[in-house]
Scaffold this motif. Sequence first.
Motif, short mmCIF file in Angstrom:
data_model
loop_
_atom_site.label_atom_id
_atom_site.label_comp_id
_atom_site.label_asym_id
_atom_site.label_seq_id
_atom_site.Cartn_x
_atom_site.Cartn_y
_atom_site.Cartn_z
N ASN A 22 0.82 -1.22 0.00
CA ASN A 22 0.00 0.00 0.00
C ASN A 22 0.85 1.27 0.00
OD1 ASN A 22 -2.48 1.37 -0.01
ND2 ASN A 22 -2.50 1.57 2.21
N ALA A 23 1.83 1.31 -0.89
CA ALA A 23 2.69 2.48 -1.01
C ALA A 23 1.99 3.58 -1.80
CB ALA A 23 3.99 2.10 -1.71
N ASP A 24 2.30 4.82 -1.47
CA ASP A 24 1.77 5.93 -2.27
C ASP A 24 2.81 6.44 -3.27
OD1 ASP A 24 3.47 7.08 -0.46
OD2 ASP A 24 2.05 8.57 0.28
N LEU A 25 3.99 5.81 -3.28
CA LEU A 25 4.99 6.11 -4.30
C LEU A 25 5.69 4.81 -4.67
CD1 LEU A 25 6.61 8.02 -6.08
CD2 LEU A 25 8.15 8.43 -4.14
N VAL A 26 5.56 4.40 -5.93
CA VAL A 26 6.18 3.17 -6.43
C VAL A 26 7.17 3.56 -7.53
CG1 VAL A 26 5.81 0.93 -7.52
CG2 VAL A 26 4.11 1.82 -5.91
N ILE A 27 8.41 3.12 -7.35
CA ILE A 27 9.48 3.43 -8.31
C ILE A 27 9.97 2.11 -8.90
CG2 ILE A 27 11.78 4.41 -8.60
CD1 ILE A 27 11.17 6.16 -6.11
N ALA A 28 9.88 1.98 -10.21
CA ALA A 28 10.36 0.79 -10.91
C ALA A 28 11.72 1.08 -11.52
CB ALA A 28 9.37 0.38 -12.00
N THR A 29 12.62 0.12 -11.46
CA THR A 29 13.97 0.29 -12.03
C THR A 29 14.08 -0.51 -13.31
OG1 THR A 29 14.81 -1.54 -10.68
CG2 THR A 29 14.98 0.68 -9.75
N SER A 30 14.65 0.09 -14.33
CA SER A 30 14.81 -0.58 -15.62
C SER A 30 15.82 0.18 -16.46
CB SER A 30 13.47 -0.64 -16.36
OG SER A 30 13.64 -1.09 -17.70
N LYS A 31 16.60 -0.57 -17.25
CA LYS A 31 17.55 0.10 -18.16
C LYS A 31 16.81 0.81 -19.29
CE LYS A 31 18.67 -3.94 -21.06
NZ LYS A 31 19.78 -4.78 -21.53
N TYR A 32 15.52 0.50 -19.44
CA TYR A 32 14.71 1.16 -20.46
C TYR A 32 13.92 2.34 -19.88
CZ TYR A 32 15.70 -3.24 -22.84
OH TYR A 32 16.33 -4.33 -23.39
N GLY A 33 14.15 2.64 -18.62
CA GLY A 33 13.44 3.74 -17.98
C GLY A 33 14.07 5.09 -18.28
N ASP A 34 13.50 6.13 -17.74
CA ASP A 34 14.05 7.47 -17.90
C ASP A 34 15.38 7.57 -17.16
OD1 ASP A 34 11.86 8.53 -19.36
OD2 ASP A 34 10.73 8.75 -17.48
N PRO A 35 16.39 8.18 -17.77
CA PRO A 35 17.65 8.37 -17.05
C PRO A 35 17.42 9.14 -15.75
CG PRO A 35 17.90 8.92 -19.37
CD PRO A 35 16.43 8.74 -19.13
N ILE A 36 18.11 8.75 -14.71
CA ILE A 36 17.91 9.37 -13.40
C ILE A 36 18.17 10.87 -13.45
CG2 ILE A 36 20.29 8.82 -12.69
CD1 ILE A 36 17.13 9.05 -10.45
N THR A 37 19.10 11.32 -14.31
CA THR A 37 19.39 12.75 -14.41
C THR A 37 18.20 13.53 -14.93
OG1 THR A 37 20.39 12.28 -16.57
CG2 THR A 37 21.88 12.50 -14.68
N LYS A 38 17.34 12.88 -15.70
CA LYS A 38 16.18 13.55 -16.28
C LYS A 38 15.05 13.72 -15.28
CE LYS A 38 12.84 13.10 -20.08
NZ LYS A 38 12.42 12.27 -21.25
N ALA A 56 3.53 1.69 -11.53
CA ALA A 56 4.64 2.47 -10.99
C ALA A 56 4.49 3.93 -11.37
CB ALA A 56 5.97 1.92 -11.51
N HIS A 57 4.84 4.80 -10.43
CA HIS A 57 4.78 6.24 -10.69
C HIS A 57 6.00 6.72 -11.48
CE1 HIS A 57 2.32 5.61 -7.01
NE2 HIS A 57 1.53 6.49 -7.60
N PHE A 58 7.13 6.03 -11.29
CA PHE A 58 8.34 6.35 -12.04
C PHE A 58 8.95 5.05 -12.55
CE2 PHE A 58 7.98 9.97 -9.21
CZ PHE A 58 8.35 11.05 -10.02
N ILE A 59 9.44 5.07 -13.78
CA ILE A 59 10.25 3.98 -14.32
C ILE A 59 11.60 4.62 -14.65
CG2 ILE A 59 10.48 2.17 -16.05
CD1 ILE A 59 7.45 2.40 -16.49
N VAL A 60 12.62 4.25 -13.90
CA VAL A 60 13.87 5.01 -13.95
C VAL A 60 15.08 4.10 -14.15
CG1 VAL A 60 14.08 4.96 -11.43
CG2 VAL A 60 15.26 6.74 -12.73
N ASN A 61 16.02 4.59 -14.92
CA ASN A 61 17.32 3.94 -15.09
C ASN A 61 18.30 4.64 -14.16
OD1 ASN A 61 19.75 2.89 -15.86
ND2 ASN A 61 19.57 3.41 -18.03
#
Length: 304
Positions: free
Chosen positions: A213-229, A270-275
């Motif tokens: 029951n999280a209110d912020l879910v972050i998914a990690t993937s090499k196809y995600g948005d670069p963390i700097t972005k 997920a709220h963010f999909i990030v590399n």
Amino acid sequence: MFLAIHSNEVEIVMWCSPLLYPEKRSKPLAVALPASLTADLPHLREKTVKAGLIARTAAIFRVDEIIIYVDKHGTEDEGELLANILRYCETPQYLRKRIYTISALFKYVGLLPPLKIPSHTVASSLDGIKDGDFRDGVVIKTYKDGSLVDIGLDKPFLVPKKLKRGERVTVKINKTKDSLKLSVVSREEVKLYWGYTVNYEHKGLVDSIKSFNADLVIATSKYGDPITKVFNDMKDAIRKSNKILILFGSPHEGLFEICKRFKVNLSDIAHFIVNTIPFQGCETVRTEEAMLATLSIINIMHYI
């Protein structure tokens, strides 16, 4: 030590000061790992070592909960192995013989690195006990109006509460000149980081997310948005959130592939999909490596 990192999109300025006794996070932080995490390893020795790396990373970054989800049918037993070794790592050394029986699963636990979290580095004798200290213990005997608890000292102590034999509890110590009085408390009452819990209910990724029951879910993937972005957007989301869950894929399948097999869109859960490792030098990044890199960044976001 003053640390400054500059790029076109990210500017981080923070003051780092070492904490002798780290406090728990103000917002619960959990990671979700696949049950198949150790399935590619042929020997129990290597499986145990990998679980130890995961445990150390979780402890370093004060993770509150490790959730194990079933990413592929047939890996349920691997998930049980991972869960058991992670729980063993988190258990204070002085309680392990009380809680765990001899089992083939623990054949190589001697290779596990010590966590050295506050619940593990408590005094080993009565002389070192201070009034107000917390300790973990195990109930070894119950009475009508109390329980005898082993807290890793020369003798067990009585708590004025009937508990289940074999139950692991956290106690607060009231030290007088002549004796110790114990009271059972919840982990929430301990202000220090006291370790992680392991949740493995043989559920898939989606159901595991719902359970936390999280209110912020972050998914990690090499196809995600670069963390700097997305760094600043993620930082703001973390500040506004109350419970954070970070998702990781398996050694052979990323989160996109896992979700595709279960007919789920990763962007829907997920709220963010990030590399978090852009421009990686290796063809693949192992789950334990991705976890270390990601939690390093999340840790910084908490303090800027």
